[in-house]
Design an enzyme around this catalytic site. Sequence first.
Site, PDB file in Angstrom:
ATOM      1  N   THR A 228      40.040  44.003  46.534  1.00  0.00           N
ATOM      2  CA  THR A 228      39.525  42.725  46.016  1.00  0.00           C
ATOM      3  C   THR A 228      38.631  42.035  47.029  1.00  0.00           C
ATOM      4  O   THR A 228      38.820  42.182  48.243  1.00  0.00           O
ATOM      5  CB  THR A 228      40.702  41.782  45.699  1.00  0.00           C
ATOM      6  OG1 THR A 228      40.188  40.489  45.362  1.00  0.00           O
ATOM      7  CG2 THR A 228      41.628  41.595  46.890  1.00  0.00           C
TER       8      THR A 228
ATOM      9  N   TYR B   7      47.847  37.049  48.389  1.00  0.00           N
ATOM     10  CA  TYR B   7      47.323  38.112  47.537  1.00  0.00           C
ATOM     11  C   TYR B   7      46.247  38.911  48.288  1.00  0.00           C
ATOM     12  O   TYR B   7      46.327  40.145  48.397  1.00  0.00           O
ATOM     13  CB  TYR B   7      46.743  37.519  46.243  1.00  0.00           C
ATOM     14  CG  TYR B   7      45.905  38.503  45.470  1.00  0.00           C
ATOM     15  CD1 TYR B   7      46.471  39.672  44.962  1.00  0.00           C
ATOM     16  CD2 TYR B   7      44.541  38.289  45.273  1.00  0.00           C
ATOM     17  CE1 TYR B   7      45.691  40.596  44.273  1.00  0.00           C
ATOM     18  CE2 TYR B   7      43.763  39.207  44.586  1.00  0.00           C
ATOM     19  CZ  TYR B   7      44.339  40.357  44.093  1.00  0.00           C
ATOM     20  OH  TYR B   7      43.575  41.273  43.428  1.00  0.00           O
TER      21      TYR B   7
HETATM   22  N1  UFG Z   1      37.892  28.102  36.845  1.00  0.00           N
HETATM   23  C1  UFG Z   1      37.837  26.940  36.099  1.00  0.00           C
HETATM   24  N2  UFG Z   1      38.748  26.777  35.107  1.00  0.00           N
HETATM   25  C2  UFG Z   1      39.705  27.704  34.816  1.00  0.00           C
HETATM   26  C3  UFG Z   1      39.749  28.889  35.572  1.00  0.00           C
HETATM   27  C4  UFG Z   1      38.825  29.044  36.591  1.00  0.00           C
HETATM   28  O1  UFG Z   1      36.998  26.071  36.328  1.00  0.00           O
HETATM   29  O2  UFG Z   1      40.497  27.476  33.894  1.00  0.00           O
HETATM   30  C5  UFG Z   1      36.897  28.311  37.902  1.00  0.00           C
HETATM   31  C6  UFG Z   1      37.519  28.553  39.240  1.00  0.00           C
HETATM   32  O3  UFG Z   1      37.735  27.337  39.894  1.00  0.00           O
HETATM   33  C7  UFG Z   1      36.474  29.452  39.899  1.00  0.00           C
HETATM   34  C8  UFG Z   1      35.864  30.220  38.741  1.00  0.00           C
HETATM   35  O4  UFG Z   1      36.177  29.468  37.577  1.00  0.00           O
HETATM   36  O5  UFG Z   1      35.494  28.671  40.468  1.00  0.00           O
HETATM   37  C9  UFG Z   1      36.414  31.621  38.584  1.00  0.00           C
HETATM   38  O6  UFG Z   1      37.845  31.536  38.566  1.00  0.00           O
HETATM   39  P1  UFG Z   1      38.795  32.732  38.121  1.00  0.00           P
HETATM   40  O7  UFG Z   1      40.201  32.213  38.200  1.00  0.00           O
HETATM   41  O8  UFG Z   1      38.323  33.300  36.833  1.00  0.00           O
HETATM   42  O9  UFG Z   1      38.538  33.821  39.211  1.00  0.00           O
HETATM   43  P2  UFG Z   1      38.649  33.677  40.803  1.00  0.00           P
HETATM   44  O10 UFG Z   1      37.245  33.685  41.310  1.00  0.00           O
HETATM   45  O11 UFG Z   1      39.519  32.592  41.258  1.00  0.00           O
HETATM   46  O12 UFG Z   1      39.489  34.978  41.101  1.00  0.00           O
HETATM   47  C10 UFG Z   1      38.909  36.215  41.219  1.00  0.00           C
HETATM   48  C11 UFG Z   1      39.912  37.300  40.868  1.00  0.00           C
HETATM   49  C12 UFG Z   1      41.043  37.315  41.838  1.00  0.00           C
HETATM   50  C13 UFG Z   1      40.496  37.370  43.222  1.00  0.00           C
HETATM   51  C14 UFG Z   1      39.538  36.242  43.463  1.00  0.00           C
HETATM   52  C15 UFG Z   1      38.922  36.276  44.826  1.00  0.00           C
HETATM   53  O13 UFG Z   1      40.396  37.092  39.561  1.00  0.00           O
HETATM   54  O14 UFG Z   1      41.873  38.411  41.610  1.00  0.00           O
HETATM   55  O15 UFG Z   1      38.488  36.325  42.537  1.00  0.00           O
HETATM   56  O16 UFG Z   1      38.532  34.993  45.189  1.00  0.00           O
HETATM   57  F1  UFG Z   1      41.477  37.296  44.134  1.00  0.00           F
END
Ligand code: UFG
Length: 331
Positions: free
Chosen positions: A120, A144
């Site tokens: 990741t 994680y």
């Molecule tokens: N977000 C929202 N609302 C939501 C969910 C997410 O605004 O309901 C935003 C988050 O703040 C972020 C973006 O959308 O800015 C993407 O969020 P996700 O939760 O979809 O994905 P992440 O970037 O947090 O997570 C991904 C992978 C993880 C990994 C991570 C590394 O899903 O497994 O990237 O930073 F660890």
Amino acid sequence: MPSPSTVLVTGGAGYIGSHTAKELARAGYRVVSYDNLSRGHRWAVKWGPLEEGDLLDQDRLRQVLAAHNVDAVLHFAAFAEVGESMREPELYFRNNVAGSLSLLEAMHHSGVRRIVFSSTCALYGVPETVPITEDVPKAPANPYGESKLMVEKMLQWEGACRALQWTALRYFNAAGCDAEGDTGESHSPESHLIPSLLEAALGKRPACPIFGSDYPTPDGTCIRDYIHVTDLADAHVRALRHLENGGASMALNLGTGDGYSVNQILAAAEKVAGRPIPIERQGRRPGDPPKLVAAPQRAFATLGWKPSHSSIDNILETAWRWAAQRSASNA
Ligand code: UFG
């Protein structure tokens, strides 16, 4: 004719594992899924038998590796919720790290010498430079990401001491679903942006939270590199072939190299849903880096891989079709 290679897919009942099982079967591999179904789904295992079992049950692993004469392992089984890992780090070290150690021991005992590991971009933490190359310092910001970095270190040492051949594929934001609707994304609870937006569009939740509007980005929302799960699956098959052809062991970023903001994803989701999506603007979610975008050139050069399904419109269309199909069948 030589018989096809048999690949054990740990986590084959999960999101990325099941899409990769489909791609492996299409490429002519025999697929065996190994999953404890704690978070995966029986319905997602369609391209070969399911062997139920836990990674920590090494006797069971050895039995399955021997019974199916396994040639290589694609290792997806893991917990993958950043927020949960902050609340329950032990869960992540036990399942992701100790589970992987148990798998590596079972592989060594059974003479299986090839593994493609699901890693990741979370192991980079908040990077100093973007786009992110594989060689920037690793500074995970949560258990994680740390758990995945620890497994990568184990792979390096297993390579050095045991001649294990390995590839670690560091995904950026996995998104989208199988175009034929054979499998898709289904987490409970759902925390990722795209499926959460689509749940709100379908009335499955009152509103989708949007976290943060004051980031140092052009529109104030976080930027991510969204990569279609079918492109990830293709990269896994290529990584396996790379190892079969005697290619070097290494870690590779899997992303497009293009970043999209949360607001841009919201606009694309509203376009595909054909309706406004109820959202609730909230403060920043702790631990979210402002911008994560891959430098994927090493994967392009090593695997001859290029994303071909990862336009934002295609990601949203395939995710929308799947969400609507699931919603109709669960209604
Ligand atoms: N977000 C929202 N609302 C939501 C969910 C997410 O605004 O309901 C935003 C988050 O703040 C972020 C973006 O959308 O800015 C993407 O969020 P996700 O939760 O979809 O994905 P992440 O970037 O947090 O997570 C991904 C992978 C993880 C990994 C991570 C590394 O899903 O497994 O990237 O930073 F660890």
